[in-house]
Design a protein around this motif. Structure first.
Motif, PDB file in Angstrom:
ATOM      1  N   PRO A   1       0.827  -1.203   0.000  1.00  0.00           N
ATOM      2  CA  PRO A   1       0.000   0.000   0.000  1.00  0.00           C
ATOM      3  C   PRO A   1       0.866   1.259   0.000  1.00  0.00           C
ATOM      4  CG  PRO A   1      -0.638  -1.511   1.791  1.00  0.00           C
ATOM      5  CD  PRO A   1       0.647  -2.007   1.212  1.00  0.00           C
ATOM      6  N   GLY A   2       0.369   2.280  -0.706  1.00  0.00           N
ATOM      7  CA  GLY A   2       1.099   3.532  -0.774  1.00  0.00           C
ATOM      8  C   GLY A   2       0.585   4.442  -1.875  1.00  0.00           C
ATOM      9  N   PRO A   3       1.237   5.596  -2.055  1.00  0.00           N
ATOM     10  CA  PRO A   3       0.760   6.629  -2.981  1.00  0.00           C
ATOM     11  C   PRO A   3       1.164   6.386  -4.438  1.00  0.00           C
ATOM     12  CG  PRO A   3       2.653   7.452  -1.781  1.00  0.00           C
ATOM     13  CD  PRO A   3       2.368   6.079  -1.248  1.00  0.00           C
ATOM     14  N   LEU A   4       0.829   5.207  -4.953  1.00  0.00           N
ATOM     15  CA  LEU A   4       1.091   4.857  -6.343  1.00  0.00           C
ATOM     16  C   LEU A   4      -0.202   4.389  -6.986  1.00  0.00           C
ATOM     17  CD1 LEU A   4       3.070   4.269  -8.732  1.00  0.00           C
ATOM     18  CD2 LEU A   4       3.238   1.930  -7.796  1.00  0.00           C
ATOM     19  N   THR A   5      -0.551   5.000  -8.116  1.00  0.00           N
ATOM     20  CA  THR A   5      -1.716   4.605  -8.901  1.00  0.00           C
ATOM     21  C   THR A   5      -1.219   3.877 -10.140  1.00  0.00           C
ATOM     22  OG1 THR A   5      -3.017   6.481  -8.096  1.00  0.00           O
ATOM     23  CG2 THR A   5      -3.728   5.467 -10.163  1.00  0.00           C
ATOM     24  N   ILE A   6      -1.816   2.718 -10.418  1.00  0.00           N
ATOM     25  CA  ILE A   6      -1.407   1.912 -11.565  1.00  0.00           C
ATOM     26  C   ILE A   6      -2.594   1.790 -12.524  1.00  0.00           C
ATOM     27  CG2 ILE A   6      -0.511  -0.316 -12.341  1.00  0.00           C
ATOM     28  CD1 ILE A   6       0.616  -0.712  -9.486  1.00  0.00           C
ATOM     29  N   ILE A   7      -2.394   2.236 -13.769  1.00  0.00           N
ATOM     30  CA  ILE A   7      -3.422   2.124 -14.805  1.00  0.00           C
ATOM     31  C   ILE A   7      -3.198   0.812 -15.553  1.00  0.00           C
ATOM     32  CG2 ILE A   7      -4.417   3.142 -16.881  1.00  0.00           C
ATOM     33  CD1 ILE A   7      -3.352   5.876 -15.880  1.00  0.00           C
ATOM     34  N   VAL A   8      -4.241  -0.022 -15.588  1.00  0.00           N
ATOM     35  CA  VAL A   8      -4.159  -1.323 -16.246  1.00  0.00           C
ATOM     36  C   VAL A   8      -5.309  -1.478 -17.233  1.00  0.00           C
ATOM     37  CG1 VAL A   8      -2.974  -2.468 -14.323  1.00  0.00           C
ATOM     38  CG2 VAL A   8      -5.477  -2.432 -14.387  1.00  0.00           C
ATOM     39  N   HIS A   9      -5.204  -2.492 -18.083  1.00  0.00           N
ATOM     40  CA  HIS A   9      -6.278  -2.821 -19.017  1.00  0.00           C
ATOM     41  C   HIS A   9      -7.305  -3.688 -18.294  1.00  0.00           C
ATOM     42  CE1 HIS A   9      -2.849  -1.792 -21.583  1.00  0.00           C
ATOM     43  NE2 HIS A   9      -3.775  -1.281 -22.364  1.00  0.00           N
ATOM     44  N   THR A  10      -8.562  -3.327 -18.444  1.00  0.00           N
ATOM     45  CA  THR A  10      -9.651  -4.087 -17.844  1.00  0.00           C
ATOM     46  C   THR A  10     -10.619  -4.476 -18.956  1.00  0.00           C
ATOM     47  OG1 THR A  10     -10.733  -1.984 -17.278  1.00  0.00           O
ATOM     48  CG2 THR A  10      -9.487  -3.074 -15.534  1.00  0.00           C
ATOM     49  N   TYR A  11     -11.426  -5.481 -18.686  1.00  0.00           N
ATOM     50  CA  TYR A  11     -12.294  -6.027 -19.719  1.00  0.00           C
ATOM     51  C   TYR A  11     -13.747  -5.939 -19.283  1.00  0.00           C
ATOM     52  CZ  TYR A  11      -7.820  -7.657 -21.291  1.00  0.00           C
ATOM     53  OH  TYR A  11      -6.511  -7.679 -21.701  1.00  0.00           O
ATOM     54  N   LYS A  12     -14.576  -5.421 -20.183  1.00  0.00           N
ATOM     55  CA  LYS A  12     -15.998  -5.316 -19.902  1.00  0.00           C
ATOM     56  C   LYS A  12     -16.701  -6.544 -20.447  1.00  0.00           C
ATOM     57  CE  LYS A  12     -17.676  -1.006 -20.143  1.00  0.00           C
ATOM     58  NZ  LYS A  12     -18.134   0.246 -20.701  1.00  0.00           N
ATOM     59  N   LYS A  13     -17.935  -6.742 -20.003  1.00  0.00           N
ATOM     60  CA  LYS A  13     -18.738  -7.816 -20.590  1.00  0.00           C
ATOM     61  C   LYS A  13     -18.848  -7.536 -22.081  1.00  0.00           C
ATOM     62  CE  LYS A  13     -21.470  -8.627 -16.456  1.00  0.00           C
ATOM     63  NZ  LYS A  13     -22.726  -8.366 -15.784  1.00  0.00           N
ATOM     64  N   GLY A  14     -18.688  -8.555 -22.877  1.00  0.00           N
ATOM     65  CA  GLY A  14     -18.709  -8.364 -24.321  1.00  0.00           C
ATOM     66  C   GLY A  14     -17.314  -8.280 -24.900  1.00  0.00           C
ATOM     67  N   GLY A  15     -16.290  -8.210 -24.012  1.00  0.00           N
ATOM     68  CA  GLY A  15     -14.920  -8.253 -24.489  1.00  0.00           C
ATOM     69  C   GLY A  15     -14.254  -6.926 -24.763  1.00  0.00           C
ATOM     70  N   ASP A  16     -14.977  -5.802 -24.598  1.00  0.00           N
ATOM     71  CA  ASP A  16     -14.351  -4.497 -24.820  1.00  0.00           C
ATOM     72  C   ASP A  16     -13.249  -4.258 -23.794  1.00  0.00           C
ATOM     73  OD1 ASP A  16     -16.030  -3.988 -26.921  1.00  0.00           O
ATOM     74  OD2 ASP A  16     -17.448  -2.783 -25.751  1.00  0.00           O
ATOM     75  N   VAL A  17     -12.160  -3.679 -24.254  1.00  0.00           N
ATOM     76  CA  VAL A  17     -11.028  -3.384 -23.376  1.00  0.00           C
ATOM     77  C   VAL A  17     -11.015  -1.891 -23.070  1.00  0.00           C
ATOM     78  CG1 VAL A  17      -8.526  -3.476 -23.122  1.00  0.00           C
ATOM     79  CG2 VAL A  17      -9.705  -5.271 -24.393  1.00  0.00           C
ATOM     80  N   GLU A  18     -10.803  -1.552 -21.803  1.00  0.00           N
ATOM     81  CA  GLU A  18     -10.637  -0.163 -21.402  1.00  0.00           C
ATOM     82  C   GLU A  18      -9.509  -0.113 -20.390  1.00  0.00           C
ATOM     83  OE1 GLU A  18     -14.420   0.982 -19.801  1.00  0.00           O
ATOM     84  OE2 GLU A  18     -14.206  -0.266 -18.039  1.00  0.00           O
ATOM     85  N   THR A  19      -9.167   1.067 -19.942  1.00  0.00           N
ATOM     86  CA  THR A  19      -8.146   1.179 -18.903  1.00  0.00           C
ATOM     87  C   THR A  19      -8.791   1.712 -17.632  1.00  0.00           C
ATOM     88  OG1 THR A  19      -7.499   3.391 -19.671  1.00  0.00           O
ATOM     89  CG2 THR A  19      -6.206   1.523 -20.489  1.00  0.00           C
ATOM     90  N   THR A  20      -8.282   1.235 -16.501  1.00  0.00           N
ATOM     91  CA  THR A  20      -8.775   1.652 -15.197  1.00  0.00           C
ATOM     92  C   THR A  20      -7.584   1.900 -14.291  1.00  0.00           C
ATOM     93  OG1 THR A  20     -10.733   0.239 -15.498  1.00  0.00           O
ATOM     94  CG2 THR A  20     -10.302   1.039 -13.265  1.00  0.00           C
ATOM     95  N   ALA A  21      -7.664   2.966 -13.502  1.00  0.00           N
ATOM     96  CA  ALA A  21      -6.599   3.326 -12.566  1.00  0.00           C
ATOM     97  C   ALA A  21      -6.948   2.796 -11.183  1.00  0.00           C
ATOM     98  CB  ALA A  21      -6.436   4.844 -12.527  1.00  0.00           C
ATOM     99  N   PHE A  22      -6.022   2.031 -10.591  1.00  0.00           N
ATOM    100  CA  PHE A  22      -6.220   1.463  -9.258  1.00  0.00           C
ATOM    101  C   PHE A  22      -5.126   1.945  -8.317  1.00  0.00           C
ATOM    102  CE2 PHE A  22      -8.338  -1.675 -11.968  1.00  0.00           C
ATOM    103  CZ  PHE A  22      -9.517  -1.892 -11.275  1.00  0.00           C
ATOM    104  N   ARG A  23      -5.504   2.060  -7.037  1.00  0.00           N
ATOM    105  CA  ARG A  23      -4.518   2.380  -6.009  1.00  0.00           C
ATOM    106  C   ARG A  23      -4.891   1.654  -4.733  1.00  0.00           C
ATOM    107  NH1 ARG A  23      -2.728   6.346  -2.143  1.00  0.00           N
ATOM    108  NH2 ARG A  23      -4.502   7.749  -2.194  1.00  0.00           N
ATOM    109  N   CYS A  24      -3.887   1.116  -4.061  1.00  0.00           N
ATOM    110  CA  CYS A  24      -4.073   0.537  -2.732  1.00  0.00           C
ATOM    111  C   CYS A  24      -3.456   1.531  -1.754  1.00  0.00           C
ATOM    112  CB  CYS A  24      -3.394  -0.827  -2.638  1.00  0.00           C
ATOM    113  SG  CYS A  24      -3.593  -1.586  -1.009  1.00  0.00           S
ATOM    114  N   PRO A  25      -4.281   2.332  -1.073  1.00  0.00           N
ATOM    115  CA  PRO A  25      -3.767   3.433  -0.255  1.00  0.00           C
ATOM    116  C   PRO A  25      -2.992   2.959   0.972  1.00  0.00           C
ATOM    117  CG  PRO A  25      -6.133   3.208   0.053  1.00  0.00           C
ATOM    118  CD  PRO A  25      -5.748   2.237  -1.026  1.00  0.00           C
ATOM    119  N   GLY A  26      -2.062   3.783   1.406  1.00  0.00           N
ATOM    120  CA  GLY A  26      -1.249   3.479   2.573  1.00  0.00           C
ATOM    121  C   GLY A  26      -1.978   3.646   3.892  1.00  0.00           C
TER     122      GLY A  26
END
Length: 193
Positions: free
Chosen positions: A90-115
């Protein structure tokens, strides 16, 4: 409603508001953030749209999603995130990754696990990630004074959790996992990558 983070029942109060689709101002390990629960299996509150409206922010600029533990990231992406990044959670780092929606569309989402352990407990009890974005009007400086936050947004949100002023708080560093697996720094913030 306003409660203090140090109050014994503050975690449960925050969870109760968030799980009812309400918008709250919560302290994080960086700055105060507007928060709302991410739509999940049992509800659809569109809290992201409510936050955009409060901030006056364009909806094409997605919000960070906070998770309670680093291993939760695997639930949302097939991207391989380097261990050197995951070690900063945990900490002040946000990671943008590829995520998948129903139907197979790909988008990006930013995640962070706070400290902040208090905040991670709130997220865990919610059972879904929560949105977070700095407390300010879009294009204006981030508010770090709790009195100013109460005056500016007290009528716009359902709950403010008071943890005192956050003077000099620095937003999280943001990185993106590219399609080829490389890592790009999007914003240099609280930690160096």
């Amino acid at each position: 409603m306003i409660c203090r983070k140090c109050d014994k029942e503050s975690v449960q109060i925050a969870v109760d508001y968030l799980r009812r689709g309400k918008i709250a101002v919560l302290p994080t390990d960086t700055v105060y953030g507007f928060s709302g629960i991410v739509d999940g299996r049992h509800f659809s509150y569109n809290t992201d749209k409510k936050i955009f409206e409060i901030k006056g922010r364009a909806e094409n600029k997605p919000l960070i999603q906070l998770i309670s533990s680093p291993d939760q990231l695997k639930k949302y992406t097939r991207d391989v995130v380097p261990e050197s990044l995951l070690e900063k959670w945990p900490g002040p780092l946000t990671i943008i990754v590829h995520t998948y929606k129903k139907g197979g569309d790909v988008e990006t989402t930013a995640f962070r696990c706070p400290g902040d352990e208090w905040l991670r407990e709130v997220i865990e009890r919610c059972g879904e990630p929560i949105y977070s974005t700095s407390v300010n009007r879009s294009g204006s400086p981030v508010l770090d004074n709790i009195r100013e936050i109460k005056e500016e947004f007290g009528n716009a949100v359902s709950l403010i959790v008071d943890d005192g002023d956050k003077k000099g708080g620095v937003p999280s560093t943001i990185v993106k996992i590219e399609v080829d697996g490389s890592v790009a720094v999007v914003r240099q913030g609280a930690i160096t990558v």
